[in-house]
Scaffold this active site. Structure first.
Site, PDB file in Angstrom:
ATOM      1  N   HIS A 393       0.992  -1.260   0.029  1.00 15.19           N
ATOM      2  CA  HIS A 393       0.216   0.062   0.075  1.00 15.19           C
ATOM      3  C   HIS A 393       0.888   1.445  -0.101  1.00 15.19           C
ATOM      4  CE1 HIS A 393      -3.728  -2.377   0.271  1.00 15.19           C
ATOM      5  NE2 HIS A 393      -3.167  -2.764   1.463  1.00 15.19           N
ATOM      6  N   THR A 443      10.543 -17.013   5.459  1.00 10.88           N
ATOM      7  CA  THR A 443      10.358 -16.290   4.361  1.00 10.88           C
ATOM      8  C   THR A 443      10.447 -16.849   3.044  1.00 10.88           C
ATOM      9  OG1 THR A 443      12.904 -15.562   4.361  1.00 10.88           O
ATOM     10  CG2 THR A 443      11.160 -14.182   5.836  1.00 10.88           C
ATOM     11  N   LYS A 444      11.045 -18.050   2.964  1.00  9.37           N
ATOM     12  CA  LYS A 444      11.306 -18.814   1.718  1.00  9.37           C
ATOM     13  C   LYS A 444      10.885 -20.223   1.890  1.00  9.37           C
ATOM     14  CE  LYS A 444      16.109 -18.863   2.085  1.00  9.37           C
ATOM     15  NZ  LYS A 444      17.381 -18.422   1.434  1.00  9.37           N
ATOM     16  N   ARG A 458      16.891 -20.072   8.705  1.00  6.82           N
ATOM     17  CA  ARG A 458      17.902 -20.587   7.712  1.00  6.82           C
ATOM     18  C   ARG A 458      18.019 -22.012   7.724  1.00  6.82           C
ATOM     19  NH1 ARG A 458      19.708 -15.324   9.332  1.00  6.82           N
ATOM     20  NH2 ARG A 458      20.480 -14.162   7.770  1.00  6.82           N
TER      21      ARG A 458
END
Length: 490
Positions: A393, A443-444, A458
């Site tokens: 946004h 995050t991945k 990680r």
């Protein structure tokens, strides 16, 4: 657009269509709109728009009114003398500071069932009182403090919502330890003025509650509860038969127990509460269905412990309608059923771990239908699944205010453990046979057969290495001792 009188009645929180049709089935059978009937005809026939607004009482208190009393209240009373708003932010701020530097014998307390009612700070806040709200609503418990209210976990959560509330109402000595004088106020009541505080500060009585606004007979109360379908007929009949067997007289008197003052050091008060809870638990869950009988057993007349009725006193109190907003976890038999109801796709043998003191269900966010969980998955307490990215946004002002939306699915494989307070971000897939360490931010994608941890998460090691290491640890002498210690203390 100017509101019509009919629309004002419809939108008023003091008009309850379901209640009106229950009390006036003839109106429903005739196919007449409830609000329309009450506006033009019902009030003339002494009908009430809800249980929180009494037509005849209002007219008696306002003898000059010659039109619909609720409409008069909306147009004049509610705009001038009365309010359904809570305390101002400044008043709450000053109260919370002041309360840290004083001790008090007074405690005002209530109970909030998850998804039922909303907790507001009373418009009038007594600076000499502490305010405690017990609840099974984990969102409130996470906050710890709402306005002037200190939020505490429910002492019991084993019954239906009404009995859970009844337990707290009838156990002030447990809910208000360390205090001498307690004031129970139903969560749907807003105290507008110092009138109640003034009444209670002057009394020498050990038990006080308002007189009923309309009835004076416990048998009539049972009939009214049955007509309004507030409890099952078998429980109400059980009460009726028992009271008759005990020769409970008719028209003995009746109180309304939404507000109750008690001195909890008094033995008679404690005995009354204990017997009252026994009736709520084993007979009708409606507390007013048995309170007069309990007083009768102790030779106490309801009018001897009464203050004027609060429900019809619109100057000093405001009553909200109880309104269940939506189903919450407490409405489901198991945590898994609740999570499925949100739209999360759940595999076999799913095990969410719920912390017993903070009710911290995993947070599946605003798009739970974008989350898929495989078989044999365990998710610990406090985990958050984020399926959108609201940060986009910020970009809108650089793109001629074009609206941007960004969503992402989350997929959890089979045989996965996610540690407590971890966060899984959008567009993440966690493979099979994985462990995510506590407080991680994923995050991945996490490949199968791996252990990840950290913020951002990680790679730590392969699952084979993790299993070998923990197998050795779990069979050490120290772990055997600790396991026995835990088992002995369960």
């Amino acid at each position: 657009m100017v509101q019509t009188d009919l629309m004002r009645i419809k939108l008023s929180p003091l008009f309850d269509e379901k209640y009106y049709y229950t009390m006036r089935p003839d109106v429903k059978e005739a196919g007449v709109e409830a609000a329309y009937h009450y506006l033009y005809q019902g009030w003339k026939e002494h009908a009430n728009p809800s249980e929180n607004f009494i037509t005849d009482m209002y007219l008696a208190n306002h003898p000059k009114v010659r039109k619909n009393p609720l409409l008069h209240y909306i147009k004049s009373g509610s705009m001038k003398d009365y309010s359904n708003k809570g305390a101002s932010k400044l008043k709450i701020f000053l109260y919370n500071i002041f309360s840290k530097f004083r001790r008090t014998k007074w405690c005002c307390y209530t109970y909030i069932s998850s998804g039922y009612d909303r907790l507001i700070s009373h418009k009038y806040v007594n600076w000499k009182w502490d305010y405690i709200a017990y609840t099974n609503d984990w969102e409130l418990l996470r906050l710890g403090k709402v306005g002037v209210w200190k939020i505490c976990p429910a002492l019991v959560d084993d019954f239906d919502a009404k009995r859970n509330s009844g337990y707290h109402k009838t156990h002030p000595e447990l809910c208000c330890k360390g205090y001498v004088k307690t004031v129970w106020i139903d969560a749907n009541v807003n105290v507008l003025t110092n009138y109640l505080s003034s009444c209670l500060s002057k009394t020498k009585k050990k038990l006080i509650t308002p007189i009923h606004y309309e009835r004076d007979c416990i048998y009539d109360e049972l009939v009214a509860i049955k007509k309004a379908k507030r409890d099952d007929e078998a429980s109400l009949q059980k009460c009726f038969d028992y009271f008759e067997q005990e020769k409970m007289p008719k028209n003995y008197g009746l109180n309304e127990t939404g507000i109750m003052y008690r001195v909890i050091s008094d033995k008679v008060v404690n005995d009354i509460d204990a017997l009252w809870w026994n009736f709520i638990l084993n007979y009708s869950k409606r507390d007013q269905a048995s309170f007069s009988y309990v007083l009768y057993r102790y030779n106490i007349k309801p009018e001897d412990i009464a203050i004027p009725n609060a429900r019809i006193d619109h100057k000093n109190y405001y009553f909200y309608d109880h309104a269940k907003s939506k189903k919450t976890y407490s409405d489901y038999s198991t945590p898994v059923e609740y999570i499925k109801s949100l739209g999360v796709k759940v595999g076999k043998n799913f095990r969410p771990i719920i912390h017993p003191h903070v009710y911290s269900y995993p947070d599946f966010g605003s798009e739970p239908y974008l989350i898929e969980i495989g078989d044999d998955v365990c998710i610990s307490f406090g985990c958050t699944f984020v399926t959108h990215d609201a940060a986009v946004h910020v970009c809108e002002r650089f793109l001629n205010n074009e609206k941007l939306f960004k969503y992402g699915k989350i997929k959890i494989g089979n045989n996965v453990f996610i540690g407590c307070n971890s966060t899984i971000l959008p567009n993440v897939t966690i493979g099979d046979n994985c462990v995510i360490g506590a407080c991680s931010v994923v995050t991945k994608d996490v490949p199968s057969n791996e252990v990840w941890a950290g913020s951002p998460a990680r790679f730590v090691c392969k699952i084979e290495t993790f299993c070998k290491k923990n197998y050795q640890l779990c069979n050490s002498e120290e772990q055997r001792y600790l396991r026995k210690l835990v088992e002995d203390n369960r």
